[in-house]
Write a protein that holds these residues in place. Structure first.
Motif, PDB file in Angstrom:
ATOM      1  N   UNK A  75       0.803  -1.234   0.000  1.00 45.96           N
ATOM      2  CA  UNK A  75       0.000   0.000   0.000  1.00 45.96           C
ATOM      3  C   UNK A  75       0.830   1.276   0.000  1.00 45.96           C
ATOM      4  N   UNK A  76       2.061   1.242   0.452  1.00 44.28           N
ATOM      5  CA  UNK A  76       2.919   2.421   0.435  1.00 44.28           C
ATOM      6  C   UNK A  76       2.911   3.180   1.744  1.00 44.28           C
ATOM      7  N   UNK A  77       3.654   4.273   1.766  1.00 44.30           N
ATOM      8  CA  UNK A  77       3.770   5.098   2.967  1.00 44.30           C
ATOM      9  C   UNK A  77       2.517   5.953   3.152  1.00 44.30           C
ATOM     10  N   UNK A  78       2.478   6.736   4.201  1.00 47.03           N
ATOM     11  CA  UNK A  78       1.283   7.528   4.531  1.00 47.03           C
ATOM     12  C   UNK A  78       0.911   8.490   3.412  1.00 47.03           C
ATOM     13  N   UNK A  79       1.881   9.189   2.844  1.00 47.22           N
ATOM     14  CA  UNK A  79       1.570  10.132   1.770  1.00 47.22           C
ATOM     15  C   UNK A  79       0.986   9.404   0.562  1.00 47.22           C
ATOM     16  N   UNK A  80       1.592   8.295   0.175  1.00 45.07           N
ATOM     17  CA  UNK A  80       1.098   7.505  -0.958  1.00 45.07           C
ATOM     18  C   UNK A  80      -0.306   6.996  -0.688  1.00 45.07           C
ATOM     19  N   UNK A  81      -0.533   6.473   0.521  1.00 41.99           N
ATOM     20  CA  UNK A  81      -1.855   5.952   0.864  1.00 41.99           C
ATOM     21  C   UNK A  81      -2.900   7.056   0.924  1.00 41.99           C
ATOM     22  N   UNK A  82      -2.528   8.218   1.431  1.00 42.42           N
ATOM     23  CA  UNK A  82      -3.481   9.331   1.498  1.00 42.42           C
ATOM     24  C   UNK A  82      -3.891   9.761   0.098  1.00 42.42           C
ATOM     25  N   UNK A  83      -2.913   9.924  -0.791  1.00 43.65           N
ATOM     26  CA  UNK A  83      -3.228  10.301  -2.175  1.00 43.65           C
ATOM     27  C   UNK A  83      -4.146   9.264  -2.823  1.00 43.65           C
ATOM     28  N   UNK A 125      -0.553  15.497   5.195  1.00 39.08           N
ATOM     29  CA  UNK A 125      -0.856  16.871   4.778  1.00 39.08           C
ATOM     30  C   UNK A 125      -0.362  17.167   3.362  1.00 39.08           C
ATOM     31  N   UNK A 126       0.784  16.619   2.968  1.00 36.26           N
ATOM     32  CA  UNK A 126       1.280  16.825   1.598  1.00 36.26           C
ATOM     33  C   UNK A 126       0.271  16.307   0.585  1.00 36.26           C
TER      34      UNK A 126
END
Length: 170
Positions: A75-83, A125-126
């Motif tokens: 799934x990826x890191x937090x930024x990747x998952x958020x996007x 946030x990014x």
């Protein structure tokens, strides 16, 4: 003693008890109140008669099919998952003839990255600021972010649920 709502609100504003500045009413009738530079609204008012749409919490779809199922690597890191989660939410809203600009409330559930043992709030946030508070999409929802022990999918670091409003037809 009983006060009318306009009188009570005027008194609270005059007394400085309501710190958030009032925003102008948007064309769709929704009023978003904001304060400062942080990209969330402090309050959102929805006009009577508007339809409210609640989307279930959504995590990211698998980003790396070669990784073990339900793993962080899938799934990826937090930024990747958020996007990826926001893109998924955008797709669901589009199916309902809504967009991210119709989102009025957001709850973000976050798990600490097992590698760092920390929440990656800056990474979230990014990704979030690519969808909200941009010149193309300036409408900001009210939002809460929660640290949770775990989510239903062990590979998820984030799950997002939103409430959107279908504006009144003019």
């Amino acid at each position: 003693m009983q006060f009318s709502k306009p009188l009570l609100c005027a008194g609270l504003l005059a007394g400085g008890l309501l710190a958030a500045p009032l925003a102008a009413q948007a064309e769709d009738g929704i009023i978003r109140h904001g304060a400062g530079d942080f990209p969330i609204s402090t309050a959102v008012e929805v006009p009577a008669g508007a339809s409210t749409v609640y989307l279930s919490g959504m995590g990211a779809p698998v980003q790396n099919t070669a990784a073990a199922p339900k793993s962080l690597e899938a799934y990826g890191d937090t930024q990747t998952q958020t996007l990826a989660s926001l893109k998924r939410i955008e797709g669901e809203l589009n199916k309902l003839h809504l967009s991210m600009s119709d989102v009025v409330q957001m709850h973000i559930y976050m798990v600490a990255d097992p590698r760092t043992k920390q929440l990656d709030f800056p990474g979230m946030m990014k990704a979030y600021t690519q969808y909200f508070g941009t010149p193309k999409q300036p409408n900001l929802p009210v939002r809460s972010a929660f640290a949770v022990a775990q989510l239903a999918n062990p590979g998820w670091l984030i799950e997002i649920e939103v409430t959107a409003v279908r504006p009144l037809k003019k």
